[in-house]
Design a protein around this motif. Structure first.
Motif, PDB file in Angstrom:
ATOM      1  N   MET A  37      -3.066  -1.970  53.378  1.00 50.47           N
ATOM      2  CA  MET A  37      -3.479  -1.142  52.249  1.00 50.47           C
ATOM      3  C   MET A  37      -3.377  -1.959  50.973  1.00 50.47           C
ATOM      4  N   SER A  38      -4.387  -1.875  50.134  1.00 46.47           N
ATOM      5  CA  SER A  38      -4.418  -2.646  48.897  1.00 46.47           C
ATOM      6  C   SER A  38      -3.712  -1.876  47.789  1.00 46.47           C
ATOM      7  N   CYS A  39      -2.670  -2.488  47.219  1.00 50.18           N
ATOM      8  CA  CYS A  39      -1.856  -1.846  46.191  1.00 50.18           C
ATOM      9  C   CYS A  39      -1.780  -2.744  44.961  1.00 50.18           C
ATOM     10  N   VAL A  40      -1.243  -2.186  43.877  1.00 49.39           N
ATOM     11  CA  VAL A  40      -1.052  -2.965  42.662  1.00 49.39           C
ATOM     12  C   VAL A  40       0.280  -2.576  42.025  1.00 49.39           C
ATOM     13  N   ILE A  41       1.047  -3.594  41.646  1.00 42.85           N
ATOM     14  CA  ILE A  41       2.278  -3.419  40.874  1.00 42.85           C
ATOM     15  C   ILE A  41       2.059  -4.107  39.538  1.00 42.85           C
TER      16      ILE A  41
ATOM     17  N   SER B 121      -4.948   0.432  45.082  1.00 37.47           N
ATOM     18  CA  SER B 121      -6.167  -0.099  44.484  1.00 37.47           C
ATOM     19  C   SER B 121      -7.359   0.736  44.931  1.00 37.47           C
ATOM     20  N   GLY B 122      -8.429   0.635  44.181  1.00 39.12           N
ATOM     21  CA  GLY B 122      -9.653   1.301  44.594  1.00 39.12           C
ATOM     22  C   GLY B 122     -10.215   2.196  43.522  1.00 39.12           C
ATOM     23  N   VAL B 123     -11.488   2.547  43.699  1.00 41.12           N
ATOM     24  CA  VAL B 123     -12.211   3.344  42.715  1.00 41.12           C
ATOM     25  C   VAL B 123     -11.606   4.733  42.580  1.00 41.12           C
ATOM     26  N   VAL B 124     -11.242   5.354  43.705  1.00 36.39           N
ATOM     27  CA  VAL B 124     -10.719   6.720  43.654  1.00 36.39           C
ATOM     28  C   VAL B 124      -9.426   6.769  42.862  1.00 36.39           C
ATOM     29  N   SER B 125      -8.508   5.830  43.139  1.00 32.68           N
ATOM     30  CA  SER B 125      -7.239   5.807  42.416  1.00 32.68           C
ATOM     31  C   SER B 125      -7.458   5.562  40.934  1.00 32.68           C
TER      32      SER B 125
ATOM     33  N   THR C  65      -1.927   9.398  46.247  1.00 34.58           N
ATOM     34  CA  THR C  65      -2.477   8.716  47.425  1.00 34.58           C
ATOM     35  C   THR C  65      -1.401   8.020  48.257  1.00 34.58           C
ATOM     36  N   ALA C  66      -0.125   8.159  47.874  1.00 26.32           N
ATOM     37  CA  ALA C  66       0.957   7.463  48.583  1.00 26.32           C
ATOM     38  C   ALA C  66       1.060   7.832  50.068  1.00 26.32           C
TER      39      ALA C  66
ATOM     40  N   THR D 153      -1.560   6.556  39.043  1.00 29.30           N
ATOM     41  CA  THR D 153      -0.570   5.501  38.885  1.00 29.30           C
ATOM     42  C   THR D 153       0.754   6.119  38.468  1.00 29.30           C
ATOM     43  N   ALA D 154       1.845   5.652  39.073  1.00 25.77           N
ATOM     44  CA  ALA D 154       3.183   6.125  38.721  1.00 25.77           C
ATOM     45  C   ALA D 154       3.873   5.075  37.864  1.00 25.77           C
TER      46      ALA D 154
END
Length: 899
Positions: A766-770, A787-791, A818-819, A797-798
């Protein structure tokens, strides 16, 4: 090894200068020594007792030879460093280190004026010397101390370092690593808290107050300030200062503060701004501890006023004095042994256990009047105006240890040091509730505009709750909530009961409770409009004693036939008879009263409402909303706090050195995946990017793929977009030489870029971002999302504010909507959440140590059952946007914006 002659002895890092608070609440100025200090060093030596000289020099040493004086005052600020502590023009202490040979050890020593021993100067000097030594690549201090010098041995022993000791013929040989440890940081923070609390204690517990500018004209603030002190029956001595009158308000006056025969703890300055500087000179010479400036015309009046304000504070601190204001309403303390009303408000409030800090002087009088009208007593109140020196953070330090304060209220227009506020608030809120009105949240300062986070309202609430601060939007909500905290116990849970004599009002209360996330423990009880006081009281008692109820809302409309006061008395008596008045909070809408009605008050000895009083609100919505805030705070306090965890394999000194090295070349430096500086910083915190190579030809691409190991990914990146390297094209999962050659040619054609990244293929996931970014209210925020268009479209984002505990990290990665995709949604294998949490904590540690990190994005992070793999990183460095809460103890620089 560099010699003294190879460096300019006047050219030291200006960041090493600092104003510091000592253990008694006084201040000194710390800076590196320079040759011009020679005369002051000789003067210091001349004031020393024979014993102090013997303990420092191991002999009589009656005078300093010129050769030694040169060596003491001419240093290279690298291998030989010395700090002096200045009080006015006098040097009152010196600390120094000297590198031993070519290694990473240095010998350290201190000397403190006899008159200033016991004020914590040794521990302050040790902290600042250790920070400077770490910056210069040193890692260890050694010291030779006479065994009988117990005070200096204690400085090293109590600093929190792991100290080894050896005894040899009357000498103690000490050695310790100077890298900060959890214990040394805790020691420093504890000393900081004690010193800042003591400085505020000095402000709020003066034994003598001088009113400079005391006037006989009732229209002047000098008249008002003196009158209010006298009307409150101040327990100490009041000295009016007026050069034109022998007495003011029947009290003997003095031409200047210097003519006052006794010591002065607090000076209230009520003269025009143009005269304050001359007043300051007299106060400094007199040795006044704290200056309270109610005069306006400083920073709020424009650049010239700001310059005068900063100059004033700098002089005051240099002479050991703290400043409240300028443009302050003042301070008060309702303690019966003090009775201090050094404000422009006409009356000393009723005694209570609530501390109040506000910035706005204009609002201060209204705030005090509102507190009195609602029956909310105060312990202490500070309106700090421009906050040139004393700020809300100082008050948090004081209230933490003040046994007379159980509740803290804040009216904040801005945060100057949000990192420190978050740290102090989290610690204080574990024992004492903090309720804050925060205005101007969206007024982002220009220097933050490029990196400030756009944080949605739910995340703002989460950030306040992370620190345990109950956030409200208005003064009305502040007082609504404060009344519950001040008079009622904390609830054990979120189940409420509702009792009333109107089904319509009861329904309003129930609907509001559900909207606020509260649960109805029992069905609302409607006793009917014709119920007697006894029937009403019985229903209250039954609901309050129910095991299904954690808190009670009483909604009451008085019937025409029976006085409402009869029902109020019945309610109060019923609560007392149940024996639950100290277990479950109660709020009411009684007689449309706002505050604490007489019939629902439990009186203290002075007649003011105290614990057990039942607050009343004009509407059920306000009553329930206030209760809901208290319920959420109680739940926060019951949750595990977690621990501030620093993952293994982090090297903060090395990371800080790299950051300083990068910023030395330019004021604002942008580094990204292709920049080795970024990777060096990340590596110091154990954050590794999946291995890659930058190539400029097909043959190089093939060689890099072979070196990294198939499969590989090829990326073309446009580095021309400052701080935002955008992917032009990507080819994934390449497993052969031919596929690499073809992909390289395709990417070069599409992108027009000669350089292409060849990167080892990370495990699919799964593609994530910090990320890290600045926020004007909370300082540095750590963010997490998928990551992604929907997010991106949903803003999913938290956020959490630095510093983070392990509990913060765990909740952060589980908070986005989405978690569930990370935890096995629809049968997929769950990813390694522990690896993501570890990455979050490493990013938080990097931010905590390096306020120069303006933004960071680890994107994408491929999270899978095998771990979390960082495929790309972007890092922006620059001058820190706010005062950092890192390094050795210091007061904020006087050139910074107000805190």
């Amino acid at each position: 090894m560099p010699t003294d002659e190879s460096r300019d002895p006047y050219d030291y890092p200006r960041r090493w200068e600092a104003d510091v608070l000592l253990s008694d609440g006084g201040t000194v100025h710390l800076r590196p020594i320079v040759p011009a200090d020679a005369d002051a060093i000789v003067a210091l030596h001349g004031r020393l007792s024979e014993r102090t000289r013997y303990l420092r020099y191991f002999g009589a040493y009656p005078r300093i030879p010129q050769r030694d004086l040169d060596r003491f005052t001419i240093v290279d600020h690298h291998d030989r460093v010395a700090f002096v502590a200045l009080l006015g023009d006098e040097i009152v202490a010196v600390g120094r280190y000297e590198r031993l040979g070519d290694g990473d050890s240095a010998e350290v020593a201190f000397l403190v004026d006899d008159a200033h021993q016991g004020r914590g100067l040794g521990s302050i000097l040790l902290e600042h010397l250790a920070a400077a030594a770490s910056e210069r690549g040193l890692g260890r201090f050694v010291a030779e101390v006479l065994a009988e010098n117990s005070q200096m041995v204690r400085v090293f022993r109590d600093a929190g370092y792991q100290v080894s000791r050896e005894f040899d013929e009357g000498l103690v040989h000490l050695e310790f690593d100077i890298d900060p440890t959890e214990e040394s940081l805790e020691v420093a923070r504890s000393r900081e808290q004690a010193a800042e609390a003591r400085s505020v204690h000095n402000l709020l517990h003066p034994t003598s107050v001088a009113v400079i500018g005391a006037s006989t004209d009732p229209t002047k603030i000098g008249y008002v300030a003196l009158s209010n002190l006298l009307s409150a029956d101040f327990a100490g001595t009041v000295y009016p200062v007026n050069p034109e009158h022998r007495s003011v308000r029947g009290v003997r006056a003095y031409p200047s503060v210097l003519d006052i025969p006794d010591p002065v703890d607090l000076a209230v300055v009520a003269v025009p701004a143009s005269q304050v500087e001359s007043v300051l000179d007299g106060a400094l010479e007199k040795g006044v501890k704290t200056l309270l400036i109610v005069s306006g015309g400083f920073a709020e009046a424009g650049p010239h006023g700001l310059h005068a304000e900063l100059r004033l504070v700098g002089e005051a601190r240099a002479h050991g004095m703290r400043v409240v204001g300028p443009n302050a309403l003042g301070v008060l303390n309702t303690d019966a042994g003090v009775r201090l009303n050094a404000t422009l408000a006409p009356r000393l409030p009723a005694r209570g256990r609530t501390g109040f800090f506000c910035q706005s002087g204009a609002l201060g009088i209204a705030i005090l009047a509102d507190a009195e009208a609602r029956g909310l007593g105060l312990s202490t109140f500070v309106s700090a105006g421009n906050r040139a020196d004393v700020s809300g953070n100082d008050l948090l330090q004081y209230w933490e240890s003040d046994p007379d304060t159980d509740l803290v209220l804040l009216y904040l227009e801005s945060f100057g040091n949000p990192r420190k506020f978050a740290r102090l608030a989290r610690r204080l809120a574990r024992n004492k509730p903090i309720v804050a009105v925060k205005s101007g949240r969206h007024a982002v300062r220009p220097q933050l505009a490029a990196t400030s986070a756009e944080v949605d309202e739910s995340s703002v609430q989460a950030l306040f709750e992370q620190a345990g601060v109950v956030r409200v939007d208005s003064l009305a909500q502040l007082f609504d909530t404060a009344l519950v905290f001040a008079h009622q116990p904390l609830p054990a849970g979120s189940r409420i009961g509702i009792v009333g004599n109107s089904s319509a009002i009861g329904l309003l209360a129930a609907d509001t409770a559900r909207a606020q996330g509260l649960r109805l423990g029992t069905d609302p009880v409607d006793v009917g409009a014709q119920a007697t006081p006894e029937e009403f009281a019985a229903a209250v008692a039954e609901t309050l004693t129910s095991a299904e109820v954690d808190a009670l809302v009483v909604v009451f409309v008085p019937p025409l036939a029976i006085p409402g006061t009869s029902y109020a008395r019945a309610l109060r008596e019923a609560v007392v008879e149940t024996g639950r008045q100290g277990e479950k909070p109660i709020v009411s809408t009684f007689l449309a009263a706002e505050g604490v009605p007489d019939e629902l008050a439990v009186r203290a000895e002075d007649g003011s409402p105290t614990r057990g009083s039942i607050p009343s609100y004009p509407s059920p919505e306000r009553a329930v909303n206030a209760l809901a805030r208290v319920v959420r705070y109680a739940a926060w306090r019951q949750r595990p706090q977690g621990n501030l965890v620093r993952p293994g394999g982090t090297h903060p000194q090395q990371g800080q050195a790299v950051v300083r090295e990068v910023l030395a070349a330019a004021e604002d430096k942008t580094v990204s995946l292709g920049d080795t500086d970024a990777l060096r910083v990340l590596h110091c915190y154990g954050i590794e990017v999946v291995p890659f190579r930058v190539v400029a030809g097909a043959d190089e691409a093939v060689a890099a793929a072979a070196e990294l190991g198939y499969p590989v990914t090829l990326k073309a990146v446009d580095e021309r977009l400052r701080g935002r390297p955008d992917l032009i094209g990507v080819r994934l999962d390449l497993t052969s030489e031919d596929s690499v050659r073809t992909s390289y040619r395709d990417l070069r054609e599409v992108s027009g870029m000669d350089e292409v990244y060849v990167q080892r293929m990370a495990p699919k996931g799964m593609s994530c971002v910090i990320g890290l970014q600045d926020d004007p209210s909370f300082g540095t925020l750590v963010s997490f999302g998928l990551s992604g268009v929907v997010s991106s479209l949903l803003g999913d984002t938290a956020y959490r504010a630095v510093p983070l505990t392990d509990v913060d990290a765990a909740t952060l990665v589980r908070e986005p909507r989405t978690a569930p995709l990370l935890t096995g949604y629809r049968g997929d294998d769950p990813v390694d959440l522990a690896a993501l949490e570890d990455l979050v904590l490493r990013v938080a540690a990097l931010a905590e140590d390096n306020p120069e990190v303006r933004s960071l994005a680890l994107e994408p992070i491929l999270a899978s059952p095998e771990g979390a793999f960082v495929a790309n990183a972007r890092l922006v460095l620059g001058p820190p946007p706010s005062r950092p809460d890192t390094g050795p103890r210091r007061l904020r620089p006087i050139t910074a914006p107000a805190d």
